[in-house]
Motif scaffolding. Structure first.
Motif, PDB file in Angstrom:
ATOM      1  N   PRO A 143       0.741  -1.240  -0.045  1.00 35.90           N
ATOM      2  CA  PRO A 143       0.041  -0.165   0.046  1.00 35.90           C
ATOM      3  C   PRO A 143       0.970   1.287   0.051  1.00 35.90           C
ATOM      4  CG  PRO A 143      -0.197  -1.080   2.112  1.00 35.90           C
ATOM      5  CD  PRO A 143       0.616  -2.195   1.133  1.00 35.90           C
ATOM      6  N   GLU A 144       0.130   2.395  -0.476  1.00 36.26           N
ATOM      7  CA  GLU A 144       0.738   3.520  -0.584  1.00 36.26           C
ATOM      8  C   GLU A 144       0.885   4.382   0.858  1.00 36.26           C
ATOM      9  OE1 GLU A 144       2.546   5.627  -2.677  1.00 36.26           O
ATOM     10  OE2 GLU A 144       2.562   4.025  -4.436  1.00 36.26           O
ATOM     11  N   PRO A 145       1.719   4.694   1.225  1.00 34.82           N
ATOM     12  CA  PRO A 145       1.567   5.007   2.908  1.00 34.82           C
ATOM     13  C   PRO A 145       1.140   6.490   3.070  1.00 34.82           C
ATOM     14  CG  PRO A 145       4.050   5.163   2.084  1.00 34.82           C
ATOM     15  CD  PRO A 145       3.337   4.577   1.070  1.00 34.82           C
ATOM     16  N   LEU A 146       1.058   7.422   1.978  1.00 33.08           N
ATOM     17  CA  LEU A 146       0.337   8.532   2.106  1.00 33.08           C
ATOM     18  C   LEU A 146      -1.234   8.650   1.515  1.00 33.08           C
ATOM     19  CD1 LEU A 146       2.804  11.188   1.003  1.00 33.08           C
ATOM     20  CD2 LEU A 146       2.007  10.636   3.235  1.00 33.08           C
ATOM     21  N   ALA A 147      -1.658   7.212   1.093  1.00 26.39           N
ATOM     22  CA  ALA A 147      -2.933   7.101   0.706  1.00 26.39           C
ATOM     23  C   ALA A 147      -3.977   7.061   1.909  1.00 26.39           C
ATOM     24  CB  ALA A 147      -3.316   5.767  -0.120  1.00 26.39           C
ATOM     25  N   ASP A 148      -5.370   7.514   1.616  1.00 24.19           N
ATOM     26  CA  ASP A 148      -6.282   7.477   2.855  1.00 24.19           C
ATOM     27  C   ASP A 148      -6.498   6.347   3.919  1.00 24.19           C
ATOM     28  OD1 ASP A 148      -6.482  10.377   2.282  1.00 24.19           O
ATOM     29  OD2 ASP A 148      -8.213  10.084   1.230  1.00 24.19           O
ATOM     30  N   ASP A 149      -6.299   5.067   2.801  1.00 28.01           N
ATOM     31  CA  ASP A 149      -6.625   3.781   3.401  1.00 28.01           C
ATOM     32  C   ASP A 149      -5.394   3.257   4.288  1.00 28.01           C
ATOM     33  OD1 ASP A 149      -5.039   3.226   1.198  1.00 28.01           O
ATOM     34  OD2 ASP A 149      -6.615   1.948   0.376  1.00 28.01           O
ATOM     35  N   PHE A 150      -4.342   3.952   4.118  1.00 32.64           N
ATOM     36  CA  PHE A 150      -3.084   3.568   5.035  1.00 32.64           C
ATOM     37  C   PHE A 150      -3.284   4.178   6.426  1.00 32.64           C
ATOM     38  CE2 PHE A 150       1.115   3.513   6.668  1.00 32.64           C
ATOM     39  CZ  PHE A 150       1.503   2.420   6.295  1.00 32.64           C
ATOM     40  N   THR A 151      -4.087   3.434   7.158  1.00 31.20           N
ATOM     41  CA  THR A 151      -4.651   3.898   8.541  1.00 31.20           C
ATOM     42  C   THR A 151      -3.743   3.138   9.573  1.00 31.20           C
ATOM     43  OG1 THR A 151      -6.233   1.928   8.641  1.00 31.20           O
ATOM     44  CG2 THR A 151      -7.136   4.135   7.766  1.00 31.20           C
ATOM     45  N   THR A 152      -3.708   3.474  10.740  1.00 35.25           N
ATOM     46  CA  THR A 152      -3.189   2.840  11.724  1.00 35.25           C
ATOM     47  C   THR A 152      -3.676   1.310  11.970  1.00 35.25           C
ATOM     48  OG1 THR A 152      -3.341   4.953  13.111  1.00 35.25           O
ATOM     49  CG2 THR A 152      -2.889   3.105  14.470  1.00 35.25           C
ATOM     50  N   GLU A 153      -4.925   0.988  11.725  1.00 36.66           N
ATOM     51  CA  GLU A 153      -5.371  -0.471  11.459  1.00 36.66           C
ATOM     52  C   GLU A 153      -4.625  -0.910  10.487  1.00 36.66           C
ATOM     53  OE1 GLU A 153      -7.594   2.571  11.594  1.00 36.66           O
ATOM     54  OE2 GLU A 153      -7.481   2.271  13.996  1.00 36.66           O
ATOM     55  N   ALA A 154      -4.435  -0.491   9.227  1.00 37.37           N
ATOM     56  CA  ALA A 154      -3.830  -1.057   7.919  1.00 37.37           C
ATOM     57  C   ALA A 154      -2.708  -1.398   8.602  1.00 37.37           C
ATOM     58  CB  ALA A 154      -3.858  -0.257   6.991  1.00 37.37           C
ATOM     59  N   LEU A 155      -1.596  -0.476   9.240  1.00 38.19           N
ATOM     60  CA  LEU A 155      -0.137  -0.778   9.667  1.00 38.19           C
ATOM     61  C   LEU A 155      -0.276  -1.887  10.740  1.00 38.19           C
ATOM     62  CD1 LEU A 155       2.746  -0.013   9.324  1.00 38.19           C
ATOM     63  CD2 LEU A 155       2.470   1.819  10.905  1.00 38.19           C
ATOM     64  N   ALA A 156      -1.130  -1.890  11.611  1.00 33.45           N
ATOM     65  CA  ALA A 156      -1.429  -2.820  12.443  1.00 33.45           C
ATOM     66  C   ALA A 156      -1.304  -4.278  11.960  1.00 33.45           C
ATOM     67  CB  ALA A 156      -2.417  -2.523  13.516  1.00 33.45           C
ATOM     68  N   ALA A 157      -2.325  -4.438  10.907  1.00 33.26           N
ATOM     69  CA  ALA A 157      -2.123  -5.690  10.233  1.00 33.26           C
ATOM     70  C   ALA A 157      -1.060  -6.305   9.603  1.00 33.26           C
ATOM     71  CB  ALA A 157      -3.580  -5.554   9.118  1.00 33.26           C
ATOM     72  N   ILE A 158      -0.386  -4.995   8.719  1.00 34.27           N
ATOM     73  CA  ILE A 158       1.016  -5.209   8.307  1.00 34.27           C
ATOM     74  C   ILE A 158       2.079  -5.875   9.162  1.00 34.27           C
ATOM     75  CG2 ILE A 158       2.853  -4.145   7.304  1.00 34.27           C
ATOM     76  CD1 ILE A 158       0.711  -2.400   5.679  1.00 34.27           C
ATOM     77  N   LEU A 159       2.121  -5.218  10.342  1.00 28.77           N
ATOM     78  CA  LEU A 159       3.206  -5.750  11.268  1.00 28.77           C
ATOM     79  C   LEU A 159       2.959  -6.986  12.260  1.00 28.77           C
ATOM     80  CD1 LEU A 159       4.007  -2.196  13.082  1.00 28.77           C
ATOM     81  CD2 LEU A 159       4.931  -3.253  10.833  1.00 28.77           C
ATOM     82  N   LYS A 160       1.590  -7.299  12.318  1.00 28.86           N
ATOM     83  CA  LYS A 160       1.281  -8.477  13.144  1.00 28.86           C
ATOM     84  C   LYS A 160       1.527  -9.725  12.558  1.00 28.86           C
ATOM     85  CE  LYS A 160      -3.160 -10.620  14.728  1.00 28.86           C
ATOM     86  NZ  LYS A 160      -4.032 -10.678  13.929  1.00 28.86           N
ATOM     87  N   GLU A 161       2.295 -10.414  13.450  1.00 27.30           N
ATOM     88  CA  GLU A 161       2.871 -11.635  13.263  1.00 27.30           C
ATOM     89  C   GLU A 161       4.019 -11.790  12.267  1.00 27.30           C
ATOM     90  OE1 GLU A 161      -0.515 -14.172  12.199  1.00 27.30           O
ATOM     91  OE2 GLU A 161      -1.316 -14.006  14.094  1.00 27.30           O
ATOM     92  N   ARG A 162       4.674 -10.514  12.042  1.00 25.39           N
ATOM     93  CA  ARG A 162       5.828 -10.384  11.003  1.00 25.39           C
ATOM     94  C   ARG A 162       6.901 -10.469  11.842  1.00 25.39           C
ATOM     95  NH1 ARG A 162       5.587  -9.461   5.458  1.00 25.39           N
ATOM     96  NH2 ARG A 162       3.397  -8.655   5.546  1.00 25.39           N
ATOM     97  N   ARG A 163       7.645 -11.624  12.022  1.00 22.60           N
ATOM     98  CA  ARG A 163       8.863 -11.886  12.867  1.00 22.60           C
ATOM     99  C   ARG A 163      10.208 -11.342  12.264  1.00 22.60           C
ATOM    100  NH1 ARG A 163       7.676 -13.852  17.554  1.00 22.60           N
ATOM    101  NH2 ARG A 163       9.935 -14.586  18.068  1.00 22.60           N
ATOM    102  N   THR A 164      10.114 -10.026  11.819  1.00 25.73           N
ATOM    103  CA  THR A 164      11.453  -9.463  11.287  1.00 25.73           C
ATOM    104  C   THR A 164      11.782  -8.128  11.826  1.00 25.73           C
ATOM    105  OG1 THR A 164       9.781  -8.758   9.406  1.00 25.73           O
ATOM    106  CG2 THR A 164      11.427 -10.881   8.987  1.00 25.73           C
ATOM    107  N   GLN A 165      12.736  -7.565  11.616  1.00 27.33           N
ATOM    108  CA  GLN A 165      13.075  -6.333  11.912  1.00 27.33           C
ATOM    109  C   GLN A 165      12.372  -5.201  11.357  1.00 27.33           C
ATOM    110  OE1 GLN A 165      17.212  -6.724  11.921  1.00 27.33           O
ATOM    111  NE2 GLN A 165      17.436  -7.440  13.674  1.00 27.33           N
TER     112      GLN A 165
END
Ligand SMILES: [Zn+2]
Length: 291
Positions: A143-165
């Protein structure tokens, strides 16, 4: 390397200078630069530039072509590539050789631009396609980080369960589009977070802090570079950075010395006081040099 803010500014610049202009010819200086063969570059001749957009770090020039329909000239400048706008584009055909010139677009009224690439590693890429999604690197962008749908919730979903730095997550184009080595350093400094922090360890507060840092860092950089000529963008990027590329200099926030560690195929910069509780990150390559 130009990242989201610089590519956005290049898109604005080209929209301003070249919108409505007609292509006289497009030339690649080597076979390696042009990644597509159908349609051929000659299909652009006579095409009129109708829009300039950006996908992550890809620049997308849309042309209405004489045969009917649209073609997209999609360009990725890679690590050492740049765009040079010229009011007096040379008449002579491009010759393959050792020069940094990789690609030339000649427009009517004698202007146009060159894509150049410094160094021996040639990664700059040009694609001529009917649909930008035909470019594999564009089709697989996160996703484009400056798009309207790049919300905190969207970022949370991206980070969740990603065991990388987190440093690696931020600069992975398949996860989030447009952020590279420089702005990932800047975002993590703004968020006061260690580049080694595991994505899966983020609390909701951490996610909100990181989200705010991503949006404000990129938005500030876009605002600073918007309206600048292509030739001035590199300098603006450099002066606007607070930690990236500033090893050994004082942190603008706390005055501690900015440090560097190797990361993947390059290096990252960070402030120990702001980001890692005052402790320098371990790095086999650099630790001896910085003691
Ligand atoms: Zn600091």
């Amino acid at each position: 390397m130009p990242e989201l803010p610089e590519v956005e500014a290049l898109a604005l610049f080209l929209r301003d200078r070249a919108h409505g202009r007609t292509v006289i010819r497009a030339e690649a200086a080597s076979f390696a630069v042009l990644k597509t063969f159908d349609p051929p570059l000659s299909a652009l001749t006579g095409g009129v530039l109708t829009d300039v957009g950006r996908h992550g770090k890809f620049l997308d020039l849309k042309f209405a072509v004489p045969g009917g329909g649209d073609l997209h000239l999609v360009m990725h400048l890679a690590r050492a590539g740049w765009l040079r706008w010229r009011e007096d584009i040379p008449e002579k055909p491009v010759r393959p050789g050792k020069s940094p010139l990789a690609f030339r677009l000649v427009l009517d009224e004698g202007s146009g631009f060159d894509l150049t690439e410094a160094g021996t590693q040639k990664r700059l890429a040009v694609y001529l396609v009917r649909d930008p999604m035909d470019v594999p690197g564009v089709a697989t962008l996160g996703p484009e980080p400056l798009a309207d749908d790049f919300t905190t919730e969207a970022l949370a979903a991206i980070l969740k369960e990603r065991r990388t730095q987190i440093k690696g997550v931020l600069r992975d184009q398949h996860i989030i589009a447009g952020i590279g080595n420089a702005y990932s350093d800047e975002v993590l400094h703004a968020a006061k977070m260690s580049p080694y922090k595991l994505a899966s360890s983020f609390t909701p507060e951490d996610v909100a802090t990181l989200h705010a840092a991503i949006v404000s860092t990129l938005r500030d950089a876009v605002e600073r570079s918007a309206g600048l000529a292509a030739a001035d963008l590199k300098g603006e990027k450099k002066t606007g950075l607070r930690v990236h590329g500033r090893t050994g200099q004082p942190c603008p926030v706390c005055g501690d010395t900015i440090r560097e560690v190797s990361f993947a195929d390059s290096s990252l910069q960070y402030c120990p006081t702001c980001q890692t509780g005052g402790k320098p990150l371990a790095d086999r390559r650099m630790s001896r040099l910085l003691k």
